[in-house]
Design an enzyme around this catalytic site. Structure first.
Site, PDB file in Angstrom:
ATOM      1  N   ASN A  85     -30.252  68.182 -10.770  1.00 20.20           N
ATOM      2  CA  ASN A  85     -28.817  68.330 -10.605  1.00 20.20           C
ATOM      3  C   ASN A  85     -28.236  67.115  -9.888  1.00 20.20           C
ATOM      4  O   ASN A  85     -28.969  66.251  -9.393  1.00 20.20           O
ATOM      5  CB  ASN A  85     -28.508  69.633  -9.869  1.00 20.20           C
ATOM      6  CG  ASN A  85     -27.182  70.231 -10.304  1.00 20.20           C
ATOM      7  OD1 ASN A  85     -26.240  69.532 -10.630  1.00 20.20           O
ATOM      8  ND2 ASN A  85     -27.114  71.554 -10.313  1.00 20.20           N
ATOM      9  N   HIS A 115     -42.725  55.335   6.977  1.00 23.96           N
ATOM     10  CA  HIS A 115     -42.696  54.092   7.743  1.00 23.96           C
ATOM     11  C   HIS A 115     -43.713  54.159   8.874  1.00 23.96           C
ATOM     12  O   HIS A 115     -44.074  55.231   9.352  1.00 23.96           O
ATOM     13  CB  HIS A 115     -41.287  53.838   8.286  1.00 23.96           C
ATOM     14  CG  HIS A 115     -40.276  53.726   7.195  1.00 23.96           C
ATOM     15  ND1 HIS A 115     -40.143  52.594   6.424  1.00 23.96           N
ATOM     16  CD2 HIS A 115     -39.369  54.618   6.708  1.00 23.96           C
ATOM     17  CE1 HIS A 115     -39.199  52.789   5.530  1.00 23.96           C
ATOM     18  NE2 HIS A 115     -38.719  54.009   5.671  1.00 23.96           N
ATOM     19  N   GLY A 142     -30.796  73.465  -3.619  1.00 25.20           N
ATOM     20  CA  GLY A 142     -29.945  72.348  -3.240  1.00 25.20           C
ATOM     21  C   GLY A 142     -30.152  71.892  -1.810  1.00 25.20           C
ATOM     22  O   GLY A 142     -30.324  72.692  -0.899  1.00 25.20           O
ATOM     23  N   THR A 165     -42.713  70.013   4.498  1.00 26.22           N
ATOM     24  CA  THR A 165     -43.618  69.052   5.115  1.00 26.22           C
ATOM     25  C   THR A 165     -45.077  69.333   4.777  1.00 26.22           C
ATOM     26  O   THR A 165     -45.936  68.511   5.052  1.00 26.22           O
ATOM     27  CB  THR A 165     -43.458  69.067   6.650  1.00 26.22           C
ATOM     28  OG1 THR A 165     -43.766  70.375   7.128  1.00 26.22           O
ATOM     29  CG2 THR A 165     -42.041  68.682   7.057  1.00 26.22           C
ATOM     30  N   LYS A 166     -45.346  70.518   4.200  1.00 25.33           N
ATOM     31  CA  LYS A 166     -46.712  70.906   3.828  1.00 25.33           C
ATOM     32  C   LYS A 166     -46.692  71.465   2.414  1.00 25.33           C
ATOM     33  O   LYS A 166     -45.678  71.981   1.946  1.00 25.33           O
ATOM     34  CB  LYS A 166     -47.250  71.979   4.794  1.00 25.33           C
ATOM     35  CG  LYS A 166     -47.394  71.456   6.200  1.00 25.33           C
ATOM     36  CD  LYS A 166     -47.942  72.513   7.116  1.00 25.33           C
ATOM     37  CE  LYS A 166     -48.056  71.908   8.519  1.00 25.33           C
ATOM     38  NZ  LYS A 166     -48.422  72.877   9.502  1.00 25.33           N
ATOM     39  N   ARG A 180     -41.279  77.488   5.638  1.00 25.65           N
ATOM     40  CA  ARG A 180     -42.348  78.467   5.875  1.00 25.65           C
ATOM     41  C   ARG A 180     -42.279  79.538   4.801  1.00 25.65           C
ATOM     42  O   ARG A 180     -41.185  79.864   4.303  1.00 25.65           O
ATOM     43  CB  ARG A 180     -42.172  79.109   7.244  1.00 25.65           C
ATOM     44  CG  ARG A 180     -42.391  78.135   8.375  1.00 25.65           C
ATOM     45  CD  ARG A 180     -42.438  78.842   9.721  1.00 25.65           C
ATOM     46  NE  ARG A 180     -42.834  77.928  10.753  1.00 25.65           N
ATOM     47  CZ  ARG A 180     -41.981  77.288  11.552  1.00 25.65           C
ATOM     48  NH1 ARG A 180     -40.687  77.489  11.431  1.00 25.65           N
ATOM     49  NH2 ARG A 180     -42.435  76.468  12.465  1.00 25.65           N
TER      50      ARG A 180
END
Length: 184
Positions: A85, A115, A142, A165-166, A180
């Site tokens: 989208n 970084h 979104g 993040t996982k 989660r």
């Protein structure tokens, strides 16, 4: 012969992103993205010609709404019927594979580069590229952010605004920051 910064990036090693060859490749991507954003939707179709040619692969029925942004494009692989989208950003310093039938909501962001944590090396432009894989028939809400190194399984759902993040197992639903699992 020493490896180029592009070779190091492709190998998943630390590389300097402030590099003339990488600058040129990003400029090529910027031109393709510009064409996609400024071409009439009727003329552009699902993918503007230069963007389609830039992508690593785009199976039949893929649609990328404008605006769209990518770093290089050649690391992006879209399965059949993938839908991105408006406002999606994919910083594809590593391969990004999105499985057939998967939908990304507006303003989803996929970040492969990480970084350096050492501020001196970070200022020098050192980063490392981590791939992202999103399975088949996944739904990414979104505004979600997906970090490099993450795999999202088939049929998974990522709630709007989540920061992933996982890795997410197949069929799971995740929400929040950090994302989660919740029961469906």
């Amino acid at each position: 012969m020493a490896a180029s910064e592009r070779d190091k990036m492709a190998a998943g090693a630390w590389y300097n992103c402030v590099d003339p060859e990488l600058d040129t490749l990003r400029a090529v991507a910027a031109e393709a993205v510009f064409e996609h954003a400024t071409m009439s939707p009727q003329q552009r179709g699902d993918l503007a010609p230069r963007l389609k040619a830039l992508l690593g692969s785009a199976a039949a029925g893929c649609r990328v709404e404008a605006p769209f942004h990518c770093a290089y494009g050649f690391n992006i692989h879209l399965g059949e019927g993938v839908f991105l989208n408006a406002g999606c950003t994919i910083l594809d310093t590593a391969p990004v594979r999105i499985g057939a039938g998967t939908m990304l909501g507006p303003n989803v962001q996929v970040y492969c580069p990480e970084h350096h944590r050492d501020p001196v090396k970070r200022r020098a432009g050192l980063e490392i590229a981590r791939p992202v894989t999103i399975g088949r028939n996944a739904w990414i809400g979104g505004g979600a952010i997906i970090r490099g190194g993450v795999e999202i399984g088939d049929d998974a759902i990522v709630g709007a605004g989540s920061v992933v993040t996982k890795s997410v197992p197949a069929g799971a639903t995740v929400v929040g920051n950090p994302a989660r699992p919740i029961a469906r």
